[in-house]
Each structure stands twice: as structure tokens, then as C-alpha cells.
Design a protein around this motif. Structure first.
Motif, PDB file in Angstrom:
ATOM      1  N   ALA A   1       0.829  -1.207   0.000  1.00  0.00           N
ATOM      2  CA  ALA A   1       0.000   0.000   0.000  1.00  0.00           C
ATOM      3  C   ALA A   1       0.863   1.256   0.000  1.00  0.00           C
ATOM      4  O   ALA A   1       0.470   2.286  -0.549  1.00  0.00           O
TER       5      ALA A   1
ATOM      6  N   GLU B   1      -2.335  -6.143  -1.644  1.00  0.00           N
ATOM      7  CA  GLU B   1      -1.368  -6.605  -0.650  1.00  0.00           C
ATOM      8  C   GLU B   1      -1.987  -7.699   0.222  1.00  0.00           C
ATOM      9  O   GLU B   1      -1.349  -8.741   0.492  1.00  0.00           O
TER      10      GLU B   1
ATOM     11  N   ARG C   1      -4.344   3.856  -3.205  1.00  0.00           N
ATOM     12  CA  ARG C   1      -3.850   3.224  -1.970  1.00  0.00           C
ATOM     13  C   ARG C   1      -4.837   2.161  -1.482  1.00  0.00           C
ATOM     14  O   ARG C   1      -4.434   1.070  -1.062  1.00  0.00           O
TER      15      ARG C   1
ATOM     16  N   ALA D   1       1.680   3.467  -3.158  1.00  0.00           N
ATOM     17  CA  ALA D   1       0.548   4.125  -3.823  1.00  0.00           C
ATOM     18  C   ALA D   1       0.945   5.297  -4.702  1.00  0.00           C
ATOM     19  O   ALA D   1       0.472   5.417  -5.832  1.00  0.00           O
TER      20      ALA D   1
ATOM     21  N   LEU E   1      -4.385  -0.863  -3.600  1.00  0.00           N
ATOM     22  CA  LEU E   1      -3.146  -1.576  -3.286  1.00  0.00           C
ATOM     23  C   LEU E   1      -3.240  -2.311  -1.952  1.00  0.00           C
ATOM     24  O   LEU E   1      -2.643  -3.384  -1.798  1.00  0.00           O
ATOM     25  N   GLU E   2      -3.989  -1.757  -1.005  1.00  0.00           N
ATOM     26  CA  GLU E   2      -4.203  -2.464   0.263  1.00  0.00           C
ATOM     27  C   GLU E   2      -4.862  -3.813   0.007  1.00  0.00           C
ATOM     28  O   GLU E   2      -4.468  -4.834   0.584  1.00  0.00           O
TER      29      GLU E   2
END
Length: 195
Positions: free
Chosen positions: A24, A67, A60, A27, A63-64
Motif C-alpha cells: 500500500a 497486498e 492506496r 501508492a 493496493l491495500e
């Protein structure tokens, strides 16, 4: 082999780039690459993503999720960074072939091939400003070696969309062969899967 049983490598380092699991915290760098490449990513994704008003905060959040999925071994996402770690060059995704994204798809084999013989569908993109230097071909060649030597996947396929002609031509310029055509509901272009 199922993707959740795979131990993913920590990454790959070459002279031209570093491949590592996306975080994250990537980002802002990822966002710069995404927005520079948004026109062709829309073709590649067959969606309106990323929208013109896409934000770093929204990236972000995306991406969290990536992940989390990586850690849970639901799918694997790697960022492609320059050797200094200051510029995102693109992304690589390994998706399970028995995953949700293929559940409603019409998958047509080309020849005598079975979709369930393959554990992963591999997608990748390189930021627009790096295409002239053929970074996409360098990445594809490195991925082929890495997947063959460092992964224990069994079968895997490189997947792109037929309307993303630049990447289709890139793949056709190799010895990879078309194995499947994948039609997803509500998407105008077919996906092509190569081995």
C-alpha cells in the motif's frame, strides 16, 4: 496445483528493474505510472479504470486489497520498480485460473488444451514512457525465466486483451502459443491466453 498452495518468491532483481510484492505504501509511485498509462490500461482492463478523477487515496485502497490478497495467497501482485526504487515501471499479476474473474467467462480452447491444467493467469503492464525502450519485452523475457525457475506453479498462461494490440504483438513476437480465448460478460474484447 492450486495458487493458495504456492509459496511465492520474494521477488526478482535484474539490471533494469526490481520486481517485489506490491505494498500500500507504493501508492504514489504506482499512481504516477497508472495515470501516465491510463488510456491503454483502460483497453487492457476493458473498463473505465482508471477514471480521470482517480486519486492517490483510491489507488492506496486498491493496493491495500492487492497486498492482502498476496499475503493470503489468493492472488499475487508484484510492482516493477527501477533499480533505485524511485519510479514504478509497471505491475505483474498472477491470478488463479479457478478464481472469481473466470467463473462467468466463456473459455474456448485453441487446440487440445484444458483450462484446469493451468494454475495461474499472468497479466502485466509497463508504463507508457518505458514502451519505446522495450521494457515490456525485457520484462516478459525475465518473467518467463523467473516463472519457470523460481515458481512451483505447474502450468501458467500469459493473458492479454485482443484490443491491447501493442501487447498482443509483443507476445506474438515470441514462441508463446495461443491456448485459449476468454470472453468475459459485458466486456467487448476477448482475452487471449498464451503458453
Amino acid at each position: 496445483m492450486r495458487l493458495e498452495n504456492v509459496e511465492p518468491p520474494s521477488g526478482l532483481t535484474t539490471d533494469g528493474f526490481v520486481l517485489r510484492p506490491i505494498l500500500a505504501t507504493d501508492a504514489e509511485l504506482d499512481y504516477a505510472a497508472v495515470m501516465e498509462s491510463r488510456d491503454y490500461l483502460r483497453t487492457w482492463e476493458q473498463t473505465t479504470w482508471p477514471e480521470d478523477d482517480f486519486t492517490v487515496a483510491a489507488n492506496r485502497a486498491d493496493l491495500e486489497k492487492l497486498e492482502e490478497r498476496h499475503v493470503a495467497r489468493q492472488a499475487f501482485t508484484y510492482t516493477v520498480m527501477d533499480p533505485a526504487g524511485t519510479e514504478c515501471l509497471g505491475c505483474v499479476y498472477l491470478m488463479p485460473t479457478d478464481g472469481r474473474s473466470f467463473a462467468g467467462a466463456r473459455i474456448t480452447p485453441v487446440g487440445d488444451h484444458r483450462w484446469d491444467d493451468y494454475a495461474a493467469a499472468v497479466y502485466f503492464w509497463v508504463r507508457r514512457s518505458r514502451l519505446a525502450a522495450r521494457t515490456d519485452r525485457v520484462l516478459l523475457d525475465a518473467l518467463r525465466t523467473w516463472l519457470a525457475t523460481d515458481w512451483r506453479l505447474g502450468g501458467y498462461l500469459f493473458v492479454t486483451n485482443e484490443q491491447f494490440t501493442q501487447q498482443v504483438e509483443l507476445i506474438r513476437d515470441t514462441d508463446l502459443e495461443l491456448r485459449f480465448e476468454v470472453e468475459e460478460p459485458d466486456k467487448p474484447g476477448r482475452y487471449l491466453a498464451y503458453e
